[in-house]
Enzyme design. Structure first.
Site, short mmCIF file in Angstrom:
data_model
loop_
_atom_site.label_atom_id
_atom_site.label_comp_id
_atom_site.label_asym_id
_atom_site.label_seq_id
_atom_site.Cartn_x
_atom_site.Cartn_y
_atom_site.Cartn_z
N ASP A 49 0.85 -1.20 0.00
CA ASP A 49 0.00 0.00 0.00
C ASP A 49 0.88 1.25 0.00
O ASP A 49 0.67 2.19 -0.78
CB ASP A 49 -0.90 0.05 1.25
CG ASP A 49 -1.84 -1.14 1.37
OD1 ASP A 49 -3.05 -0.95 1.40
OD2 ASP A 49 -1.34 -2.28 1.44
N THR A 140 -7.16 -4.45 0.48
CA THR A 140 -5.95 -4.93 1.16
C THR A 140 -6.19 -6.29 1.82
O THR A 140 -5.30 -7.13 1.85
CB THR A 140 -5.46 -3.89 2.20
OG1 THR A 140 -5.34 -2.64 1.53
CG2 THR A 140 -4.11 -4.26 2.78
N1 LIG Z 1 -16.74 -1.22 7.41
C1 LIG Z 1 -16.60 -1.01 6.11
N2 LIG Z 1 -17.68 -0.92 5.32
C2 LIG Z 1 -17.55 -0.72 4.01
N3 LIG Z 1 -16.38 -0.62 3.36
C3 LIG Z 1 -15.29 -0.70 4.10
C4 LIG Z 1 -15.33 -0.90 5.50
N4 LIG Z 1 -14.08 -0.94 5.96
C5 LIG Z 1 -13.29 -0.76 4.89
N5 LIG Z 1 -14.04 -0.62 3.77
C6 LIG Z 1 -13.60 -0.33 2.42
O1 LIG Z 1 -13.83 -1.42 1.54
C7 LIG Z 1 -12.74 -1.48 0.65
C8 LIG Z 1 -12.60 -2.85 0.09
O2 LIG Z 1 -13.49 -2.97 -0.95
P1 LIG Z 1 -14.69 -4.00 -0.98
O3 LIG Z 1 -15.55 -3.83 0.21
O4 LIG Z 1 -15.32 -3.79 -2.31
O5 LIG Z 1 -14.00 -5.39 -1.01
S1 LIG Z 1 -14.04 -6.58 0.02
O6 LIG Z 1 -14.60 -7.69 -0.67
O7 LIG Z 1 -14.87 -6.25 1.13
O8 LIG Z 1 -12.68 -6.81 0.40
C9 LIG Z 1 -11.59 -1.10 1.51
O9 LIG Z 1 -10.59 -0.57 0.70
P2 LIG Z 1 -9.05 -0.78 1.12
O10 LIG Z 1 -8.85 -0.18 2.49
O11 LIG Z 1 -8.38 0.01 0.05
O12 LIG Z 1 -8.78 -2.24 1.07
C10 LIG Z 1 -12.15 -0.05 2.44
O13 LIG Z 1 -11.96 1.27 2.01
MG LIG Z 2 -6.52 0.80 -0.06
MG LIG Z 3 -7.31 0.45 3.43
#
Ligand SMILES: Nc1ncnc2c1ncn2[C@@H]1O[C@H](COP(=O)(O)OS(=O)(=O)O)[C@@H](OP(=O)(O)O)[C@H]1O
Ligand SMILES: [Mg+2]
Ligand SMILES: [Mg+2]
Ligand SMILES: [Mg+2]
Length: 341
Positions: A49, A140
Site C-alpha cells: 500500500d 488490502t
Molecule cells: N466497514 C466497512 N464498510 C464498508 N467498506 C469498508 C469498511 N471498511 C473498509 N471498507 C472499504 O472497503 C474497501 C474494500 O473494498 P470492498 O468492500 O469492495 O472489497 S471486500 O470484498 O470487502 O474486500 C476497503 O478498501 P481498502 O482499504 O483500500 O482495502 C475499504 O476502504
Molecule cells: Mg486501499
Molecule cells: Mg485500506
C-alpha cells in the site's frame, strides 16, 4: 481527447505500482502487514500500500510538476513512529527497484523522499480544479489473503471523474474463472482504463494491445449475476440477497474484493454490483472513482438508490451514507442495484 496526456501518465503509474504489489504479494511475510492505528474501521496496511502510493505520487509529480493535487488513502504517520525504520527501508528499496525498472526515472529516493511522496496524498479535493484520486491497494484484505485487489487511480476535474486507470493484477484475462475468483488461472493481470467520452479499454498488465470493453447486454434478471464485497463486514450480504431475490436473480452472488468488481462488470462478467456498508460507514472517494468511470464509459450506470450520480466533489469522503447503485445499461436493474456511497 482532452485528458490524453494525463491518461497515459495514469496508466504508466498504475502499471508500475501493480508490478510492485505483485512482487510483494508473491513473497508476502507477516512483517509486511500492519494494522493502521487509531482508525474506527480497523483495516490492514502493507508495504505494498505504502510503496504503491509513493510510486504513483512520485511518477505523477514528475509528469505534472507544479500543478499537483492528490487525494490518496495512506499517510506516513505510522511509518514515522519509533521502530518503523526497517519497514521504511523495505518500502524505499521496493520503490527504487520499480522506479529504475521502468527506465524513464534515473533517481534514487531516500527514505524521507518516500515518506514525503506518501504524504503528498493529503489533498482535500473538492469541486474546484483538478485532483488525482488514488487507492494504492484497494482490497488490502484480499491482497493479504492472496486474492483479488486493485490499484485504482482517477482524475477529478471540477468535481467530476474524467479518467480512470484500474489495475487488477489477479483478474484472469478471460472471464472464465470469474464465477470462482479463487480459481487460479495462468493468464492473470488486467488493466482497465477510461477517459470521459472515450469508452473503456482493457489490456493485459504486461502492456500488449488494448481492447474496447462493454457491459453485459443481459436484460432478464433471471439470467443476470451480481457482484458484492467478499468481506461481510463491508457490505450486508443478507440485504443484497433479499434484493437479488426480489429482482428474480437466480445465480449465487460473486464475492470479490475491491474495485476489481467494477472492472469485471465493465467487460460483462456479471451485470450488477450491490454494496450496502453497515451503519455509519462513510465511503471514501478512492474506493469508487476509478471503478465508476470504467463502468460508465463501458455503457453501465453508477448511481445512488435515488438515481443520482455519485458525487465526488465533496472532499475525501462521501457525505451522509446514502444508498447508491451501479450496473448495466438495463434500466430495470438500475433502479434495483445498490452501492452505499
Ligand atoms: N466497514 C466497512 N464498510 C464498508 N467498506 C469498508 C469498511 N471498511 C473498509 N471498507 C472499504 O472497503 C474497501 C474494500 O473494498 P470492498 O468492500 O469492495 O472489497 S471486500 O470484498 O470487502 O474486500 C476497503 O478498501 P481498502 O482499504 O483500500 O482495502 C475499504 O476502504
Ligand atoms: Mg486501499
Ligand atoms: Mg485500506
Ligand atoms: Mg479501498
Amino acid at each position: 481527447m482532452a485528458y490524453d496526456k494525463e491518461l497515459t501518465a495514469a496508466i504508466k503509474a498504475a502499471s508500475l505500482a501493480a508490478r510492485l504489489c505483485r512482487k510483494v504479494q508473491k513473497g508476502l511475510v507477516q512483517s509486511d502487514v500492519r494494522s493502521k492505528s487509531g482508525r474506527r474501521h480497523q483495516s490492514p496496511v502493507t508495504v505494498a500500500d505504502y510503496g504503491s502510493q509513493a510510486l504513483v505520487s512520485f511518477v505523477l509529480q514528475q509528469e505534472f510538476p507544479g500543478e499537483f493535487s492528490l487525494i490518496a488513502e495512506e499517510d506516513s504517520n505510522d511509518l514515522r513512529k519509533d521502530g518503523a525504520g526497517a519497514i521504511v527501508e523495505r518500502i524505499t528499496e521496493l520503490v527504487n527497484d520499480f522506479l529504475t525498472s521502468d527506465g524513464s526515472y534515473n533517481v534514487t529516493l531516500s527514505p524521507e523522499d518516500v515518506l514525503k511522496a506518501i504524504d503528498s496524498g493529503k489533498s482535500e479535493g473538492g469541486s474546484q480544479g483538478r485532483h488525482w484520486v488514488l487507492d494504492p491497494v484497494d482490497g488490502t484484505k484480499g491482497f493479504v489473503r492472496g486474492d483479488q485487489y486493485a490499484v485504482a487511480l482517477a482524475l477529478l476535474d471540477r468535481g467530476k471523474v474524467v479518467l480512470g486507470a484500474l489495475a487488477c493484477p489477479n483478474l484472469p484475462l478471460t472471464p472464465t474463472g470469474v464465477a470462482d475468483p479463487h480459481c487460479r488461472k495462468d493468464e492473470v493481470g488486467c488493466l482497465f482504463f477510461a477517459e470521459v467520452g472515450g469508452g473503456t479499454y482493457m489490456q493485459p498488465l504486461d502492456g500488449s494491445s488494448a481492447v474496447k470493453v462493454q457491459v453485459s447486454g443481459v436484460e432478464n434478471p433471471e439470467e443476470a449475476s451480481f457482484f458484492e464485497s467478499y468481506e461481510a463486514a463491508h457490505s450486508m450480504h443478507d440485504l443484497s440477497s433479499l434484493i437479488a431475490q426480489k429482482l428474480g436473480v437466480k445465480a449465487a452472488p460473486i464475492r470479490m474484493d475491491s474495485q476489481v468488481k467494477y472492472g469485471a462488470l465493465s467487460r460483462g462478467d456479471g451485470s450488477i454490483y450491490l454494496r450496502f456498508p453497515r451503519d455509519g460507514y462513510r465511503e471514501k472517494i478512492w474506493d469508487h472513482a476509478a471503478g465508476s468511470i470504467v463502468v460508465t464509459e463501458a455503457g453501465g450506470v453508477v448511481t445512488d438508490a435515488e438515481g443520482n450520480p455519485l458525487d465526488f466533489s465533496r472532499g475525501r469522503k462521501s457525505t451522509e451514507p446514502v444508498p447508491t447503485s451501479s450496473s448495466t445499461k438495463n434500466s430495470s436493474f438500475n433502479r434495483c442495484s445498490y452501492v452505499q456511497f
